[in-house]
Design a protein around this motif. Structure first.
Motif, PDB file in Angstrom:
ATOM      1  N   LEU A 661       0.864  -1.175   0.000  1.00 33.15           N
ATOM      2  CA  LEU A 661       0.000   0.000   0.000  1.00 33.15           C
ATOM      3  C   LEU A 661       0.903   1.229   0.000  1.00 33.15           C
ATOM      4  O   LEU A 661       1.704   1.429   0.909  1.00 33.15           O
ATOM      5  CB  LEU A 661      -0.916   0.010   1.225  1.00 33.15           C
ATOM      6  N   VAL A 662       0.745   2.059  -1.042  1.00 37.39           N
ATOM      7  CA  VAL A 662       1.644   3.190  -1.252  1.00 37.39           C
ATOM      8  C   VAL A 662       0.862   4.500  -1.155  1.00 37.39           C
ATOM      9  O   VAL A 662      -0.216   4.643  -1.739  1.00 37.39           O
ATOM     10  CB  VAL A 662       2.324   3.111  -2.637  1.00 37.39           C
ATOM     11  N   LEU A 663       1.436   5.430  -0.414  1.00 39.54           N
ATOM     12  CA  LEU A 663       0.926   6.794  -0.366  1.00 39.54           C
ATOM     13  C   LEU A 663       1.962   7.678  -1.040  1.00 39.54           C
ATOM     14  O   LEU A 663       3.141   7.669  -0.665  1.00 39.54           O
ATOM     15  CB  LEU A 663       0.696   7.259   1.077  1.00 39.54           C
ATOM     16  N   SER A 664       1.525   8.436  -2.060  1.00 40.87           N
ATOM     17  CA  SER A 664       2.497   9.169  -2.876  1.00 40.87           C
ATOM     18  C   SER A 664       2.063  10.615  -3.078  1.00 40.87           C
ATOM     19  O   SER A 664       0.894  10.907  -3.332  1.00 40.87           O
ATOM     20  CB  SER A 664       2.653   8.482  -4.236  1.00 40.87           C
ATOM     21  N   GLU A 665       3.042  11.509  -2.969  1.00 39.67           N
ATOM     22  CA  GLU A 665       2.851  12.930  -3.267  1.00 39.67           C
ATOM     23  C   GLU A 665       4.136  13.444  -3.895  1.00 39.67           C
ATOM     24  O   GLU A 665       5.182  13.464  -3.251  1.00 39.67           O
ATOM     25  CB  GLU A 665       2.517  13.727  -2.004  1.00 39.67           C
ATOM     26  N   GLY A 666       4.070  13.834  -5.166  1.00 33.71           N
ATOM     27  CA  GLY A 666       5.277  14.268  -5.869  1.00 33.71           C
ATOM     28  C   GLY A 666       6.283  13.131  -5.939  1.00 33.71           C
ATOM     29  O   GLY A 666       5.968  12.011  -6.345  1.00 33.71           O
ATOM     30  N   GLN A 667       7.500  13.422  -5.531  1.00 33.87           N
ATOM     31  CA  GLN A 667       8.560  12.415  -5.573  1.00 33.87           C
ATOM     32  C   GLN A 667       8.642  11.603  -4.285  1.00 33.87           C
ATOM     33  O   GLN A 667       9.468  10.710  -4.164  1.00 33.87           O
ATOM     34  CB  GLN A 667       9.914  13.104  -5.830  1.00 33.87           C
ATOM     35  N   ARG A 668       7.764  11.915  -3.324  1.00 36.24           N
ATOM     36  CA  ARG A 668       7.806  11.204  -2.042  1.00 36.24           C
ATOM     37  C   ARG A 668       6.809  10.057  -2.045  1.00 36.24           C
ATOM     38  O   ARG A 668       5.654  10.229  -2.448  1.00 36.24           O
ATOM     39  CB  ARG A 668       7.495  12.161  -0.890  1.00 36.24           C
ATOM     40  N   GLU A 669       7.274   8.909  -1.630  1.00 34.91           N
ATOM     41  CA  GLU A 669       6.423   7.734  -1.508  1.00 34.91           C
ATOM     42  C   GLU A 669       6.626   7.108  -0.134  1.00 34.91           C
ATOM     43  O   GLU A 669       7.732   7.089   0.398  1.00 34.91           O
ATOM     44  CB  GLU A 669       6.750   6.683  -2.574  1.00 34.91           C
TER      45      GLU A 669
END
Length: 724
Positions: A661-669
């Motif tokens: 389960l991945v939470l991603s915003e821009g280059q941050r994961e």
């Protein structure tokens, strides 16, 4: 139904945000029958009779968007459902319950309409709709209709059922700051804010107004002793137990004197500037009738003033005026009171008038005042003679801008000595723009629960924003009285994610309420198994003073029949678009209408909040444009086009990748958890959670700044609590 009539099929009170508006409304389902073939411009004389009876409708802008817009629609021809909406709104306005918002829409079958009007009290609006129907039919049939009598009846309902104008001023001021309000009883007890962040008011008393302070304020002798000990100037006085003792005390204190009850209020039973034994002894009986004990005080030369102290400052000040009549040689004093005093449009029986009417049978001090002048109610004073009717109780003139800072400081000190956070400080001074001691003035009373109307609607002078002063006293400038509220709606798939979100918040250490299809829960303890999504039950979470955050599951039926139990939310979640099937009794239309209804969940997201939307459902994803706050999209497939587009624009997304389960915003994961972990795998295999449930809950937790470690631990431990 062939006759020209309007039939109410159902009236529904939508008490929270709904498909029509953020505010409570009455939704009436009506059948206009044969009137479907008769728009307003085809009914002879109808428009003329309607506008003659309700001339105020010229202010209704309607869809035209300008003054007189609705009248244009009448002339062009509009249908009875639309007319019913506007007539009901105008009746509410005339009755003193202004609302403004209304809608009329065809419900589907021929002649069936939904008529919606904003309401501040269900019973008033129901009655307004029924009266509007009767008025319209009378106008159609050219029958008499007593509009004035019906408006007066509705006015009486408003006066007896709605919160009073003083309380309303505080509620409205709080609303202007985004602070929600919940009425807790049929009177003026109102909760401002939600859960653990709430404050309570009862007109001008608050939850900071202690019972001890209120008890002190009612004991006028004790109040004077405490004020005197703290250097506040007060008049000399004695408690007496008989008319003879009153006269004896008056001689000791020195004439003239004031006689009043020790525990009265609103100037009831107060007689001023008494010098004769018979007047003082008579005043004793009048005062005793209004209280348990009687006090004789030195009369202070000057004029009465009422200073409203809120917290550490004077919010408003009014000066009293006497009430007199001038004889004409023809009328009795009782008649002159009606002609010269009670005819003043500022006077009335209801609370929203700044001055009271004077009824001698109710004002025994006025009877005494007349006796001192050798008169009775039946006396006919000669032409030109001025007759004093009332010395006290007419705090009608605003003098806030004239108050001397030193005098204001003493009023604040008096309130603080008694212990009141809001107080009406009564003082007598010749000139309020000078210090009190320098002119021989004194503070005569400190009252709990002071009236606010004299400051909101002074007979002379500038209205003062005292409701705003009280709201600001209760809440710091940055406070909204809100707790984090999470709302979820979908198509029967939101119970598990609601429970998981509540579990995560519980693990964060927050006292969490949960209203869902499985029941009502408080801090993981089940309170009831049935009706968890029902409006009354769900709102209990917001009234509970222990609750620090609340999770609400709803469904399309509850939305259409009750509205949401909260006004705004920090996080709004839509998982799937529901279907119209099974809702036929509510006349919802077809499936294409569902997005218009479900968007309510996004409409109520705060500007500082977040919408969590299923990117895999195009109808759900399209609702993102209505969100005032930020948006988190989720989907099983990280290659979902809507997901990728949102991520490219810098938005937050949640998805599964290779079992993670991945939470991603821009280059941050952030890799939150793996579905291969035994605890997670077991939840999935046993059907206690789905992969979408985990995505939804993780997205909500992310929006609420819950750490990744806690999300991971919470998912793995879900279901271990016995309440679930």
């Amino acid at each position: 139904m062939n006759a020209k009539t309007i039939q109410f099929l159902r009236m529904t009170h939508l008490r929270g945000p709904n498909i029509w508006t953020y505010r409570p409304v009455i939704e009436a389902l009506i059948d206009i029958g044969a009137l479907e073939d008769f728009p307003s411009n085809t009914l002879p004389g109808f428009n003329q009779r309607l506008t003659a009876w309700l001339p105020g409708m010229i202010e209704h802008r309607c869809s035209v968007g300008e003054r007189g817009g609705f009248l244009q629609r009448l002339e062009e021809g509009t249908w009875s459902g639309h007319v019913l909406e506007h007539v009901a709104l105008e009746l509410q306005t005339q009755a003193g319950m202004q609302t403004g918002f209304g809608k009329a829409r065809e419900a589907g079958p021929r002649g069936i309409y939904k008529v919606v009007i904003r309401t501040r009290h269900e019973a008033v609006s129901r009655s307004a709709l029924e009266t509007a129907r009767d008025l319209i039919l009378a106008a159609i049939e050219d029958r008499p209709f007593d509009v004035k009598a019906e408006v007066n009846r509705l006015k009486q309902m408003v006066d007896s059922l709605c919160i009073g104008p003083s309380t309303a001023s505080i509620v409205d001021a709080a609303s202007d700051r985004g602070i929600p309000a919940i009425r807790l009883n049929d009177g003026n007890l109102v909760q401002l804010g939600h859960g653990a962040q709430q404050r309570r008011i009862w007109t001008a008393e608050t939850d900071r107004t202690s019972a001890i302070a209120e008890g002190i304020s009612k004991d006028k002798d004790l109040t004077k002793k405490l004020l005197s000990m703290c250097g506040v100037p007060v008049p000399q006085g004695q408690i007496v137990d008989s008319p003879a003792a009153a006269w004896e005390a008056a001689q000791d204190i020195g004439l003239p004197v004031c006689v009043k009850p020790t525990d009265g209020n609103h100037a009831r039973g107060v007689s001023l500037e008494l010098t004769k034994q018979e007047d003082i002894e008579a005043a004793y009986g009048i005062a005793l009738a209004e209280g348990s004990e009687v006090m004789v005080e030195r009369f202070i030369l000057g004029e009465e003033h009422r200073l409203l102290v809120v917290g550490d400052h004077v919010a408003a000040a009014n000066k009293g005026e006497t009430a007199s009549v001038v004889g004409d040689g023809d009328h009795t004093i009782a008649q002159l009171i009606e002609l010269q005093i009670n005819s003043d449009p500022r006077r009335g029986e209801e609370e929203d008038y700044p001055l009271d009417t004077i009824r001698l049978e109710e004002h025994t001090t006025s009877v005494l005042e007349l006796k001192r002048q050798g008169l009775t109610a039946d006396s006919v004073p000669e032409k030109g003679r001025s007759v004093l009717i009332m010395r006290t109780g007419n705090m009608a003139l605003d003098v806030t801008d004239e108050v001397h800072p030193e005098l204001a400081a003493q009023a604040v000190l008096a309130a603080r000595v008694v212990g009141l956070d809001i107080a009406g400080v009564d003082l007598v001074a010749q000139d309020i723009s000078r210090p009190l001691a320098a002119q021989g003035g004194a503070i005569v009373e400190v009252n709990a629960g002071p009236g606010l109307l004299m400051h909101l609607k002074p007979a002379v002078g500038k209205p003062r924003p005292v409701g705003q002063a009280i709201a600001n006293h209760l809440f710091k400038p940055t406070d909204t009285g809100r707790i984090p509220v999470i709302g979820l709606i979908g198509d029967g798939d939101t119970t598990r994610p609601a429970q998981l979100v509540a579990w995560l918040l519980h693990l964060k250490g927050l006292y969490t309420g949960l209203a869902c299809a499985d029941g009502l829960f408080m801090n993981q303890r089940k309170l009831q198994s049935e009706g968890g999504m029902d409006w009354d039950n769900a709102q209990r979470l917001l009234i509970n003073r222990s609750v620090q955050t609340a999770v609400f599951e709803s469904d399309i039926r509850h939305l259409l029949t009750e509205g949401f139990p909260y006004d705004r939310c920090q996080v709004g979640v839509i998982t799937r678009m529901p279907k119209a099937q099974g809702l036929e009794d509510l006349y919802p239309g077809n499936d294409e209408k569902m997005p218009d209804y479900v968007r309510t969940q996004i409409d109520v997201v705060l500007p500082s909040g977040t919408a969590v939307l299923n990117a895999a459902d195009p109808q759900v994803a399209d609702l993102s444009r209505y969100c005032d706050g930020s948006v988190i999209f989720y989907a099983d497939d990280e290659k979902n086009p809507r997901l990728l587009a949102h991520w490219t624009e810098g938005g937050r997304i949640a998805f599964w990748r290779d079992g993670q389960l991945v939470l991603s915003e821009g280059q941050r994961e952030a890799l939150v958890l793996s579905n291969k972990r035994p605890a997670v795998s077991r939840l999935l295999q046993e059907g206690r959670l789905t992969s979408d449930d985990m995505l939804v809950a993780a997205s909500v937790a992310w929006a609420l700044d819950i750490s990744m470690d806690l999300i991971r631990a919470g998912v793995k431990s879900f279901g271990q609590n016995n309440s679930h």
